[in-house]
Design an enzyme around this catalytic site. Structure first.
Site, short mmCIF file in Angstrom:
data_model
loop_
_atom_site.label_atom_id
_atom_site.label_comp_id
_atom_site.label_asym_id
_atom_site.label_seq_id
_atom_site.Cartn_x
_atom_site.Cartn_y
_atom_site.Cartn_z
N LYS A 20 26.50 12.64 12.38
CA LYS A 20 26.65 13.96 12.94
C LYS A 20 25.21 14.41 12.86
CE LYS A 20 30.96 13.66 12.89
NZ LYS A 20 32.06 14.10 12.16
N GLY A 46 33.51 17.27 23.39
CA GLY A 46 34.65 17.77 24.06
C GLY A 46 34.50 17.83 25.25
N THR A 47 35.58 18.31 26.16
CA THR A 47 35.63 18.71 27.74
C THR A 47 35.95 19.95 28.07
OG1 THR A 47 38.12 18.10 27.76
CG2 THR A 47 36.32 16.21 27.97
N GLY A 48 35.79 21.03 27.09
CA GLY A 48 36.24 22.42 27.51
C GLY A 48 34.69 23.13 27.84
N ASP A 97 13.21 18.26 19.05
CA ASP A 97 11.56 18.04 18.64
C ASP A 97 11.52 17.91 17.12
OD1 ASP A 97 11.09 18.60 21.29
OD2 ASP A 97 10.41 20.77 21.16
N LEU A 115 30.62 12.07 16.70
CA LEU A 115 31.86 11.45 17.12
C LEU A 115 32.27 11.41 18.56
CD1 LEU A 115 34.25 9.38 16.49
CD2 LEU A 115 35.33 11.50 15.83
N TYR A 116 32.16 12.54 19.18
CA TYR A 116 32.51 12.90 20.51
C TYR A 116 31.82 14.08 21.29
CZ TYR A 116 36.28 15.93 19.01
OH TYR A 116 37.04 17.00 18.61
N HIS A 176 30.62 8.02 13.17
CA HIS A 176 30.90 9.23 12.72
C HIS A 176 29.57 10.18 12.19
CE1 HIS A 176 33.55 11.71 9.67
NE2 HIS A 176 34.06 11.68 10.83
#
Length: 547
Positions: free
Chosen positions: A220, A127-129, A225, A124-125, A218
């Site tokens: 995942k 994160g930025t941490g 490889d 979905l996305y 959505h």
């Protein structure tokens, strides 16, 4: 005197999922004929036309499946799935159940670092941490090693994310990946899927934090490889630390990896392509998701994605006699080692793809008195069709969902902070229906508890009569709710296995989750912390189709 508020800011200030829900109901009644009129101007309202679930049809069990007991009858019981999707026969010893967020995170990092040909990640996305940055650094390390070693094949990295969620805020998934894209443009691809239902006036007025309620990418899948992880977890720090999900690693399963690489690539082809200057473009010949015609985009995307399914089935010779074609040419030992079958299930109803829904309904419909089903969802909001099948079938059900304090929205600011209460209301309605039908001995509802953690696990475990371990599991991104079926792009796999060690892993996974739960009873909903305000009860019917 304050400056006058613009019309757009005014609409945004009033927009909530509840308002969207009311708009959905009104629009559905007024414009139900929209789908029959190609090119209608009402296409601007398409994403808010919530189609009600049809009542499930009552079909008899297929011949030969009713009496199949134990693992010897698995072929007869589940071979019908091959009528819908490809099936990959793999050694059960190559399938590993991961049990913790840290295992999931470390498995991804180590495999990214050692990847030689491809890294494919769909989420979905991102994160930025700092933990997410470490993951990006692993990709950079692998790309740099590949570019410096002339003896290695050129590593390709392909990332598929959702456009709305991946573009939210000043720091977002795009800004995390741009430095890599700028440095390794020839080796790096970042695709941002944009739902065709967020378009026109709706795209202008829906605020950024709410636009993903219309529909998102959505899926995942994390592929390195010839190995891959199928999960419901996103690429974000909580999913690496204290957010419980499910994860299965398929090690050295090239055919499965090839299929999911092609699937993610096909979705990427119909998505917006991130450019090094942070702009987005479409591939040549592809219909734009919100500027182009809605029906043309969906038809083109559906054909492009379903071609992956058709090609895989044709290559395997699975249209008929799938087991015979797989066994031909194998030694007895090889057939014994390849004791596990993987069925990829895809659900993309905005594009007209309903494979996962069809297979899941058939599984629930065929679950008779000889079976026990453990079903879990982090956001318990079964569609009416699934609810009807659970309450109308003969199987024993143990359904696990998040308690309010481990719901991902617990403690959130604003309207989102009331979402756990809405789930309490939905759970109570379901439990009341179970009691009203006198099904308490057959259908049990459980709540997951774990201090300082949140719960995001979804899927099911399928047990035949007399078996202490599951022979089938569903694992992936769907939550069995309205959004999973009608709004979002989803993928999961059905694993059918005779391998006793893999069955034991699945059993341990199920026990690990359910041991942290308590069973729901009437007294549960009488507790002060289960009190639901009247306005939440009134609004829930209108907004439940958005989460």
């Amino acid at each position: 005197m304050a400056a006058p508020m613009s019309w757009r800011r005014l609409v945004q200030s009033m927009y909530t999922p509840a308002v969207a829900g009311v708009f959905t109901r009104i629009s559905d009644r007024l414009f139900r004929a929209r789908d029959r009129r190609r090119g209608s101007s009402v296409l601007l309202l398409a994403p808010l036309l919530a189609e009600a679930d049809r009542a499930p049809r009552c079909l008899s069990k297929p011949t030969g499946s009713a009496g199949a007991q134990g693992t010897d009858g698995l072929h007869a019981r589940f071979q019908w799935m091959a009528e819908h999707v490809p099936v990959f026969r793999v050694p059960g010893a190559h399938v590993h159940v991961l049990t913790s967020p840290d295992q999931f995170y470390q498995a991804m990092k180590s495999r990214i670092k050692t990847a030689k040909r491809r890294v494919v990640m769909a989420s979905l996305y991102l994160g930025t941490g700092p933990l997410e940055q470490d993951l990006v650094d692993c990709m950079e390390e692998a790309l740099q090693r590949s570019s410096e070693d002339s003896d290695m094949p050129e590593l390709k990295v392909s990332i598929l994310l959702d456009y709305t969620r991946g573009s939210r805020g000043q720091m977002n998934s795009r800004t995390m990946l741009l430095p890599l894209l700028q440095r390794y443009t020839a080796q790096m691809r970042v695709s941002l899927y944009h739902t065709p239902d967020l378009r026109g006036l709706l795209r202008l007025i829906v605020p950024q934090r709410f636009n993903e309620t219309i529909g998102v990418q959505h899926i995942k899948v994390y592929l390195f490889d010839d190995s891959l992880i199928i999960s419901g977890a996103n690429l974000s720090d909580s999913y690496f630390t204290n957010r419980q999900d499910r994860y299965v690693l398929l090690e050295n399963c090239r055919e499965v990896a090839d299929f999911f690489s092609e699937l993610v690539g096909a979705v990427g082809d119909v998505s917006l392509q991130l450019q090094p200057d942070d702009s987005v473009t479409m591939l040549d010949g592809m219909v734009h998701p919100y500027k182009g015609n809605r029906e043309d985009f969906s038809a083109s995307a559906r054909d492009h994605i379903m071609e992956v399914m058709r090609t895989a089935r044709t290559q395997q010779g699975l249209l008929h006699h799938w087991q015979d074609s797989e066994d031909e040419g194998m030694s007895e030992r090889e057939r014994g080692d390849r004791d596990t079958w993987v069925f990829p299930l895809v659900q993309m109803k905005p594009l007209g793809i309903q494979v996962d829904e069809q297979v899941t309904q058939r599984l629930l419909r065929d679950a008779g008195a000889d079976t026990t089903v453990f079903l879990t969802s982090g956001y318990f909001n079964l569609t009416r069709a699934y609810t009807g099948l659970v309450l109308g079938a003969g199987a024993n059900y143990r359904i696990l969902t998040a308690s309010p304090e481990v719901n991902g929205f617990f403690g959130a600011k604003g309207v989102a902070g009331s979402i756990p209460a809405a789930y309490i209301h939905i759970a109570r309605q379901f439990y009341s229906e179970v009691c009203w039908l006198g099904q308490q001995e057959r259908v049990h509802l459980h709540e997951y508890h774990r201090p300082l953690w949140t719960f995001h696990a979804k899927g099911l475990w399928f047990y035949l009569r007399g078996q202490e371990q599951p022979c089938l599991t569903l694992i992936g991104s769907p939550n069995f709710g309205y959004r999973s079926v009608h709004r979002d792009l989803e993928a999961q796999i059905a694993i059918v296995t005779q391998n006793q060690y893999l069955q034991a892993q699945l059993q341990e996974e199920q026990e690990m989750l359910y041991m942290r739960s308590t069973e729901v009873s009437n007294s549960t909903f009488e507790r002060p912390d289960r009190h639901v305000k009247l306005w939440v009860k009134l609004v829930t019917p209108f907004i439940k189709n958005f989460f």
